[in-house]
Scaffold this active site. Structure first.
Site, PDB file in Angstrom:
ATOM      1  N   GLU A   1      20.211  29.642  84.501  1.00 49.03           N
ATOM      2  CA  GLU A   1      19.349  30.641  83.883  1.00 49.03           C
ATOM      3  C   GLU A   1      19.919  30.999  82.510  1.00 49.03           C
ATOM      4  O   GLU A   1      20.978  31.634  82.429  1.00 49.03           O
ATOM      5  CB  GLU A   1      19.290  31.908  84.751  1.00 49.03           C
ATOM      6  CG  GLU A   1      18.585  31.752  86.070  1.00 49.03           C
ATOM      7  CD  GLU A   1      17.074  31.789  85.906  1.00 49.03           C
ATOM      8  OE1 GLU A   1      16.579  32.509  85.025  1.00 49.03           O
ATOM      9  OE2 GLU A   1      16.394  31.065  86.653  1.00 49.03           O
TER      10      GLU A   1
ATOM     11  N   ASP B   1      27.997  31.691  74.988  1.00 49.25           N
ATOM     12  CA  ASP B   1      26.930  30.856  74.446  1.00 49.25           C
ATOM     13  C   ASP B   1      26.536  29.814  75.488  1.00 49.25           C
ATOM     14  O   ASP B   1      27.370  29.021  75.946  1.00 49.25           O
ATOM     15  CB  ASP B   1      27.441  30.183  73.168  1.00 49.25           C
ATOM     16  CG  ASP B   1      26.349  29.458  72.395  1.00 49.25           C
ATOM     17  OD1 ASP B   1      25.410  28.939  73.020  1.00 49.25           O
ATOM     18  OD2 ASP B   1      26.444  29.410  71.157  1.00 49.25           O
TER      19      ASP B   1
ATOM     20  N   ASP C   1      14.748  34.138  72.217  1.00 51.44           N
ATOM     21  CA  ASP C   1      14.443  34.724  70.913  1.00 51.44           C
ATOM     22  C   ASP C   1      13.540  33.765  70.142  1.00 51.44           C
ATOM     23  O   ASP C   1      13.898  32.604  69.941  1.00 51.44           O
ATOM     24  CB  ASP C   1      15.746  34.950  70.145  1.00 51.44           C
ATOM     25  CG  ASP C   1      15.561  35.846  68.924  1.00 51.44           C
ATOM     26  OD1 ASP C   1      14.509  35.751  68.273  1.00 51.44           O
ATOM     27  OD2 ASP C   1      16.481  36.631  68.628  1.00 51.44           O
TER      28      ASP C   1
ATOM     29  N   LYS D   1      10.516  33.996  61.833  1.00 49.66           N
ATOM     30  CA  LYS D   1      10.478  33.644  60.419  1.00 49.66           C
ATOM     31  C   LYS D   1      10.829  32.167  60.236  1.00 49.66           C
ATOM     32  O   LYS D   1      11.796  31.676  60.816  1.00 49.66           O
ATOM     33  CB  LYS D   1      11.455  34.511  59.630  1.00 49.66           C
ATOM     34  CG  LYS D   1      11.096  35.986  59.632  1.00 49.66           C
ATOM     35  CD  LYS D   1      12.110  36.805  58.833  1.00 49.66           C
ATOM     36  CE  LYS D   1      11.734  38.285  58.846  1.00 49.66           C
ATOM     37  NZ  LYS D   1      12.722  39.111  58.090  1.00 49.66           N
TER      38      LYS D   1
ATOM     39  N   ASP E   1       6.104  34.269  74.850  1.00 50.51           N
ATOM     40  CA  ASP E   1       4.895  35.024  74.534  1.00 50.51           C
ATOM     41  C   ASP E   1       4.546  34.903  73.054  1.00 50.51           C
ATOM     42  O   ASP E   1       3.695  35.643  72.565  1.00 50.51           O
ATOM     43  CB  ASP E   1       5.045  36.503  74.928  1.00 50.51           C
ATOM     44  CG  ASP E   1       6.170  37.192  74.162  1.00 50.51           C
ATOM     45  OD1 ASP E   1       7.116  36.493  73.729  1.00 50.51           O
ATOM     46  OD2 ASP E   1       6.119  38.423  73.998  1.00 50.51           O
TER      47      ASP E   1
ATOM     48  N   THR F   1       8.919  39.764  83.669  1.00 52.69           N
ATOM     49  CA  THR F   1      10.048  40.381  82.984  1.00 52.69           C
ATOM     50  C   THR F   1       9.547  41.421  81.991  1.00 52.69           C
ATOM     51  O   THR F   1       8.365  41.484  81.669  1.00 52.69           O
ATOM     52  CB  THR F   1      10.870  39.331  82.222  1.00 52.69           C
ATOM     53  OG1 THR F   1      10.091  38.826  81.123  1.00 52.69           O
ATOM     54  CG2 THR F   1      11.259  38.169  83.134  1.00 52.69           C
TER      55      THR F   1
ATOM     56  N   GLU G   1       7.807  39.784  79.171  1.00 51.71           N
ATOM     57  CA  GLU G   1       6.433  39.399  79.476  1.00 51.71           C
ATOM     58  C   GLU G   1       5.510  40.604  79.398  1.00 51.71           C
ATOM     59  O   GLU G   1       4.406  40.529  78.833  1.00 51.71           O
ATOM     60  CB  GLU G   1       6.361  38.761  80.866  1.00 51.71           C
ATOM     61  CG  GLU G   1       4.963  38.275  81.234  1.00 51.71           C
ATOM     62  CD  GLU G   1       4.951  37.408  82.473  1.00 51.71           C
ATOM     63  OE1 GLU G   1       3.856  36.959  82.847  1.00 51.71           O
ATOM     64  OE2 GLU G   1       6.025  37.177  83.057  1.00 51.71           O
TER      65      GLU G   1
END
Length: 236
Positions: free
Chosen positions: A69, A121, A144, A148, A180, A215, A218
């Site tokens: 995950e 990471d 994320d 941009k 999303d 979540t 979401e």
């Protein structure tokens, strides 16, 4: 004077957050049993990880399929999936300390034995600690979006990263992504489709699977009117 070292491009924002007493208690009591720290390649030579050195059987105390995950957030979705799927082990990776602490507390509260938490990471974990052909599934839920254009190089789902994640899947293992952000969803689909060893299990986007809990990301996207897109690809 420049050192000559190339700056690493992170796919996440390091975030700070205050720890409650409950979270501090969870970290102090549970980290040794459930947690592991992902070493960074910049550390001393003696601390640098060797590829494939993490023994998942030893980590979980049994031989079972493992789900990775990436970006578990506050851990609610990870705990819900692990509780509903006791036959598989869940290795959650997160950088946000309050989220890690909350996941530890939730794991203990639910009495789960099939959850472990890695801090660091995710790409370092996969690249340096996980052996190839080992994971049953990789979940990347609401990473994320780096909306941009000049930041697109920081996105997690891009060709080199996908190839790395796919290499750690067993044949038949799945890479499941959700977002999303419509533009990122299109980019994800194109990137995953272009990988020659991945097969889309659905034409275009996947219907929302019942096993993926809702979540906060979401709910936030839905409230903003953004469509939620799932992509589920299988390694050949």
């Amino acid at each position: 004077m420049p050192s000559g070292r190339v700056a690493r491009i992170r796919t996440f924002h390091p975030r700070r957050g205050r720890l409650s007493g409950r979270h501090l208690d969870a970290l102090e009591r549970l980290w040794a049993s459930y947690g592991l720290t992902v070493p960074t390649p910049e550390g001393p030579e003696s601390d640098r990880p060797d590829a494939g050195r993490l023994d998942l059987v030893e980590l979980f105390g049994r031989t079972a399929p493992v789900v990775l995950e990436i970006g578990s957030g506050m851990g609610d979705a990870t705990v819900a999936m692990a509780a509903a799927d006791p036959g598989r082990d869940y290795l959650a990776v997160e950088v946000h300390t309050p989220g890690i602490a909350n996941l530890l507390a939730l794991t203990e509260r639910q009495g789960l034995t099939n959850v472990r938490i890695a801090q660091g990471d995710a790409l370092d974990l996969v690249r340096h600690l996980l052996p190839p052909d080992r994971l049953d599934a990789v979940h990347v839920f609401f990473p994320d979006p780096w909306p941009k254009p000049r930041h697109h190089k920081r996105r997690l789902i891009q060709p080199a990263h996908v190839a790395l994640l796919r290499s750690r899947l067993v044949p038949g293992g799945t890479l499941h992504c959700a977002t999303d952000w419509p533009e990122y969803a299109e980019s994800m689909r194109d990137t995953l489709t272009a990988d020659p060893e991945l097969v889309n299990l659905f034409p275009g986007f996947a219907p929302r699977p019942a096993h993926r809990p809702v979540t906060k990301f979401e709910r936030r996207g839905t409230a903003a009117g953004r469509p939620i897109r799932d992509l589920i690809f299988r390694r050949r």
